[in-house]
Design a protein around this motif. Structure first.
Motif: not given
Length: 70
Positions: A17-22, A26-37
């Motif tokens: 999966m490709e994901f680009a935080a916007e 979303e960038k904060a969630g990405d930094a905290l690995n929310v999407v991966e979890r």
């Protein structure tokens, strides 16, 4: 998502999966690995669901192709 037959009753499911935080949220969630979890949790629940079925459900047996817009 791809399914790889390993042995009778054993399949490996792989997700790419490709994901680009916007935006800031979303960038904060990405930094905290929310999407991966979230993805790992969803895949774990999918595995549990499939294994609990004990056999084929008789549901749709078609194929899902690539999105022609990607």
């Amino acid at each position: 998502m791809t399914f790889h037959h390993l042995a009778p009753g054993e399949t490996r499911v792989m997700l790419q999966m490709e994901f680009a935080a916007e935006g800031a949220v979303e960038k904060a969630g990405d930094a905290l690995n929310v999407v991966e979890r979230r993805i790992k949790g969803d895949l774990k629940r999918f595995k549990e669901f499939v294994e609990a079925q004990g056999g084929e459900t008789g549901a749709w047996r078609g194929e899902v192709g690539q999105d022609p817009t990607s």
